[in-house]
Write an enzyme that holds these catalytic residues in place. Sequence first.
Site, PDB file in Angstrom:
ATOM      1  N   LEU A 168       0.894  -1.074   0.098  1.00 45.83           N
ATOM      2  CA  LEU A 168      -0.132   0.056   0.177  1.00 45.83           C
ATOM      3  C   LEU A 168       0.713   1.353  -0.234  1.00 45.83           C
ATOM      4  CD1 LEU A 168      -2.464  -1.295   2.614  1.00 45.83           C
ATOM      5  CD2 LEU A 168      -2.690  -1.214   0.302  1.00 45.83           C
ATOM      6  N   ALA A 169       0.136   2.416  -0.471  1.00 42.94           N
ATOM      7  CA  ALA A 169       0.956   3.690  -0.475  1.00 42.94           C
ATOM      8  C   ALA A 169       1.527   4.163   0.667  1.00 42.94           C
ATOM      9  CB  ALA A 169       0.090   4.605  -0.860  1.00 42.94           C
ATOM     10  N   CYS A 170       1.323   3.613   1.810  1.00 42.98           N
ATOM     11  CA  CYS A 170       1.794   4.079   2.982  1.00 42.98           C
ATOM     12  C   CYS A 170       2.755   3.177   3.612  1.00 42.98           C
ATOM     13  CB  CYS A 170       0.480   3.924   4.251  1.00 42.98           C
ATOM     14  SG  CYS A 170      -0.472   2.363   4.229  1.00 42.98           S
ATOM     15  N   GLY A 171       3.140   2.179   2.554  1.00 41.96           N
ATOM     16  CA  GLY A 171       4.340   1.339   2.977  1.00 41.96           C
ATOM     17  C   GLY A 171       4.144   0.049   3.517  1.00 41.96           C
TER      18      GLY A 171
END
Length: 200
Positions: A168-171
């Site tokens: 996910l974009a948040c890592g």
Amino acid sequence: MPTKKTNQKIKNLNILLGVSGGIAAYKVVDLASKLTAAGAGVKTVMTDAACELVGPKSFEAVTCSTVFTSLWDTPGEYEIDHIALVGWADIVIVAPATANIIGKIANGICDDLLSTLLCAASPLIESGATLLAPAMNDNMWNNPAVQRNIKTVKKMGFQLTGPETGRLACGTEGIGRMSEPKGILEAIEKIASKIKHKKK
Ligand SMILES: Cc1cc2nc3c(=O)[nH]c(=O)nc-3n(C[C@H](O)[C@H](O)[C@H](O)COP(=O)(O)O)c2cc1C
């Protein structure tokens, strides 16, 4: 050949592409480009949050068409956009579909152009011609309110593609990735086949 197949299914269809404020919005420029190359007419509607993440000019350039960003500013000829756009569309897609826009759809909230036109799209929703590609952080996806809204929009008649599990974009890793443009295109093709069948 995949390209030829895509052209036949999507060619000459009017596709209204709603873009809400998810980080995956940048990938949707590619989707808009692919749809346009396949011979579809594509008009894009962006929320304010989407415009923070990707410039409307990118969509304008790849679709060769005006991008709609406001309920109140009507580009070109005067029309009530949220009604005119739905009347024009054969298929409505929202990609990425944020937790927020899904919540608005499920609850009939109409406070910007995208949410208002989705509320006015009842005939398309009932006929299976609306598609959502949810994308969000896994904790957001697993939130009971979001899950309740997902159930509601499915029950209303919206088709869904994704979300996928992965990075996910948040890592972090988890569920919430938007389907890749190729997967969204395939879901559109499925809807398109049904619509073209009905149109005959
Ligand atoms: C950098 C950034 C990325 C975001 N990505 C997402 C996302 O992928 N999914 C989501 O549901 N919200 C995401 N948000 C939050 C939404 O942008 C926010 O809830 C906004 O109110 C959504 O408005 P909209 O649905 O009208 O576009 C993100 C916010 C920021 C600042």
